[in-house]
Design a protein around this motif. Structure first.
Motif, PDB file in Angstrom:
ATOM      1  N   CYS A   1      37.804  38.988  51.947  1.00 56.33           N
ATOM      2  CA  CYS A   1      38.971  39.848  51.708  1.00 56.33           C
ATOM      3  C   CYS A   1      40.200  38.956  51.474  1.00 56.33           C
ATOM      4  O   CYS A   1      40.220  37.799  51.898  1.00 56.33           O
ATOM      5  CB  CYS A   1      39.229  40.761  52.898  1.00 56.33           C
ATOM      6  SG  CYS A   1      37.785  41.708  53.450  1.00 56.33           S
TER       7      CYS A   1
ATOM      8  N   ASP B   1      42.513  44.473  55.190  1.00 57.45           N
ATOM      9  CA  ASP B   1      41.125  44.660  54.753  1.00 57.45           C
ATOM     10  C   ASP B   1      40.157  44.050  55.762  1.00 57.45           C
ATOM     11  O   ASP B   1      39.080  44.610  56.021  1.00 57.45           O
ATOM     12  CB  ASP B   1      40.914  44.030  53.371  1.00 57.45           C
ATOM     13  CG  ASP B   1      41.545  44.847  52.255  1.00 57.45           C
ATOM     14  OD1 ASP B   1      41.860  46.022  52.496  1.00 57.45           O
ATOM     15  OD2 ASP B   1      41.721  44.310  51.144  1.00 57.45           O
TER      16      ASP B   1
ATOM     17  N   SER C   1      39.942  46.544  58.588  1.00 55.72           N
ATOM     18  CA  SER C   1      39.252  47.759  58.160  1.00 55.72           C
ATOM     19  C   SER C   1      37.747  47.530  58.035  1.00 55.72           C
ATOM     20  O   SER C   1      36.938  48.321  58.538  1.00 55.72           O
ATOM     21  CB  SER C   1      39.827  48.226  56.818  1.00 55.72           C
ATOM     22  OG  SER C   1      39.070  49.287  56.284  1.00 55.72           O
TER      23      SER C   1
ATOM     24  N   TYR D   1      35.228  41.501  48.393  1.00 57.19           N
ATOM     25  CA  TYR D   1      35.699  42.868  48.668  1.00 57.19           C
ATOM     26  C   TYR D   1      36.662  43.322  47.576  1.00 57.19           C
ATOM     27  O   TYR D   1      36.741  44.498  47.237  1.00 57.19           O
ATOM     28  CB  TYR D   1      36.381  42.905  50.031  1.00 57.19           C
ATOM     29  CG  TYR D   1      36.650  44.292  50.564  1.00 57.19           C
ATOM     30  CD1 TYR D   1      35.603  45.111  50.981  1.00 57.19           C
ATOM     31  CD2 TYR D   1      37.951  44.782  50.652  1.00 57.19           C
ATOM     32  CE1 TYR D   1      35.844  46.379  51.468  1.00 57.19           C
ATOM     33  CE2 TYR D   1      38.205  46.055  51.141  1.00 57.19           C
ATOM     34  CZ  TYR D   1      37.142  46.851  51.546  1.00 57.19           C
ATOM     35  OH  TYR D   1      37.388  48.117  52.025  1.00 57.19           O
ATOM     36  N   SER D   2      37.415  42.372  47.031  1.00 57.93           N
ATOM     37  CA  SER D   2      38.336  42.607  45.923  1.00 57.93           C
ATOM     38  C   SER D   2      38.465  41.300  45.158  1.00 57.93           C
ATOM     39  O   SER D   2      38.145  40.226  45.678  1.00 57.93           O
ATOM     40  CB  SER D   2      39.700  43.061  46.452  1.00 57.93           C
ATOM     41  OG  SER D   2      40.681  42.993  45.442  1.00 57.93           O
TER      42      SER D   2
END
Length: 506
Positions: free
Chosen positions: A95, A100, A103, A164-165
């Protein structure tokens, strides 16, 4: 940190590609050109070879290039993870922000799995403890959630990297925030953690969390790494002192601005972004220090988003200016030692900030040994604090749950009178802005459709810390109680006087 006056037989400079970093590249340039070593080994990306060759040609150095191939294969998968239900042992979810991290960790815990957590602001000991937990085949923790901090300095037994991104905020040379996809260099650095030769996995895999990011990841990884064009520079203390001689009444922050404006560098170099240096210079401008000492304080590496770290730099400079040594006993009182394990995420972040303050002390102790005399004791204190933080990170999902269940966090720190007056000014100016905005009909509700309170907006903008907010609340309630008591006394007194003026009113 490297000394450019101590002679060495061999020096090793790792991650030489960092010479292009907009904020810190100057430190690698300084080490490359300044180290007094008979032999220097540079490790890093091949993208730096051409630039380093050019720089060393101008200094008459002999150079030898050795290329090394990756010892284990790595492949980009044709399918994204899509759901945390599809996680497998040896997975690492990468992340690019703490929210993030929190989470994802929470969602993994809900699924009955254990995860280790690594991010940049954790102390080195805590990172190593989390890495050991993840690497241990007998530990039930089989998933790692991390930022790109895993890209440097940690040996991890990872089978699959999951992005994740692909979007990461960054600061360019002008100090402007950019939100763009990660570069090929960054993607390779992170993806390369999968299936390392020293790990139990003989092959690495890379994919994304979201299906729509997978093609972009493949495109990023397939691009050639752009050659590094220029090395970062930073004005030295000697240069600034020479400049100040001609501008004796100019502040250090303004001296830096003028120096950068007048600087001319050829195509092999660029002047690094000086915003952090200027921030520190303005922070301690009112404290009487020599220019050389002021310069050293301003080069101290601090996170300007951490109010306690910034106020500590200010306090350290103030103590120095009074010629009052910062002792072990003084620092223990200052950080309110002993400290308790964190009860929520806010507590954990506060402990991380205190660890940064101890880092700042140790950094300054190398420069001003007489004024920061207790470095060995502070290192021991820092180890103890690292242990407390480890307890918090070990229970991070519990801390996240507690933090989620509370609208306001528990805050106990006190406000100085200076902070109070500054805060009241900020509150007044922000209140005026809110009134003007409402008049114009341009309210900005949050994504849930609920307008955020002034306090939450101030905290979000970094103008008000949660500690300050809690103290303001206490003081306001105290003041309201005091005013109420004064009014009661005043009314009683007035009533008594009226009776004296009218003795026959019965």
């Amino acid at each position: 940190m490297s000394s450019v006056t101590t002679p060495y037989e061999v020096a090793v400079i790792d991650e030489i590609q960092m010479i292009k970093d907009p904020g810190r590249g100057w430190a690698w340039t300084r080490a490359l050109l300044g180290l007094c070593a008979e032999e220097v080994h540079l490790c890093g990306e091949s993208a730096a070879i051409d630039l380093v060759t050019e720089l060393l040609y101008t200094t008459g150095e002999e150079m030898e290039v050795r290329n090394y191939e990756r010892l284990t294969p790595i492949s980009v998968l044709d399918h994204a993870l899509e759901s945390l239900d599809n996680l497998q042992p040896g997975d690492c979810i990468v992340c690019f922000n703490k929210n993030d991290i929190y989470s994802v960790s929470r969602q993994i815990e809900i699924r009955g799995l254990q995860s280790a957590v690594i991010y940049g602001s954790l102390p080195p000991g805590t990172k190593l403890a989390q890495a050991k937990k993840f690497n241990d085949p007998d530990d039930p923790c089989k998933i790692l959630v991390a930022t790109d901090a895993i890209g440097m300095g940690l040996n991890l037994s990872i089978k699959r990297i999951i992005f994740y991104s692909l979007i990461k905020p960054s600061i360019n040379e002008k100090g402007e925030k950019e939100i763009e996809p990660i570069t090929t260099s960054q993607a390779l650095q992170i993806a390369g953690r999968a299936g390392r030769f020293s790990s139990k996995y003989k092959e690495g895999e890379v994919t994304t969390m979201n299906r729509e990011d997978l093609n972009l990841l493949k495109e990023i990884l397939s691009r050639p790494v752009d050659p590094i064009k220029a090395a970062g520079l930073h004005p030295t203390a000697d240069q600034i002192e020479m400049f100040a001689y001609h501008l004796p009444d100019t502040t250090l922050s303004n001296l830096i601005d003028i120096f950068v404006d007048f600087s001319q560098v050829d195509g092999q170099y660029f002047v690094c972004n000086m915003d952090d240096f200027k921030f520190s210079a303005e922070l301690i401008q009112h404290i009487p220090l020599s220019l050389r000492v002021r310069y050293v304080f301003c080069t101290a590496p601090i996170n300007k988003k951490q109010p306690f770290v910034c106020s500590s730099l200010l306090q350290f400079a103030r103590q120095y200016s009074r010629s009052e040594p910062l002792t072990y006993a003084w620092l223990r009182r200052y950080i309110k030692w002993p400290l308790l394990p964190p009860k929520n995420i806010k507590d954990l972040m506060d402990l991380e900030a205190i660890h940064d303050v101890l880092d700042l002390y140790l950094w300054l102790s190398y420069r001003f040994i007489d004024m920061f005399p207790d470095a060995s004791l502070i290192r021991e204190l820092q180890k103890d604090l690292d242990g407390i933080i480890q307890v918090g990170v070990h229970n991070i999902t519990k801390l996240i749950k507690i933090s989620e269940s509370r609208k306001l966090l528990n805050l106990d720190n006190n406000l100085s009178s200076g902070n109070q007056s500054r805060l009241s000014g900020i509150l007044r100016s922000q209140a005026r802005k809110v009134r003007i905005t409402k008049t114009l009909g341009s309210d900005s509700p949050d994504p849930d459709g609920k307008e955020k309170s002034l306090a939450s907006r101030l905290v979000q903008q970094g103008l008000l810390t949660a500690d300050m907010l809690k103290q303001l609340e206490k003081e306001w309630l105290t003041r309201q109680t005091d005013h109420g008591n004064e009014r009661t006394e005043c009314e009683t007194s007035k009533g008594t006087r009226r009776k004296k003026k009218q003795p026959d009113s019965n």
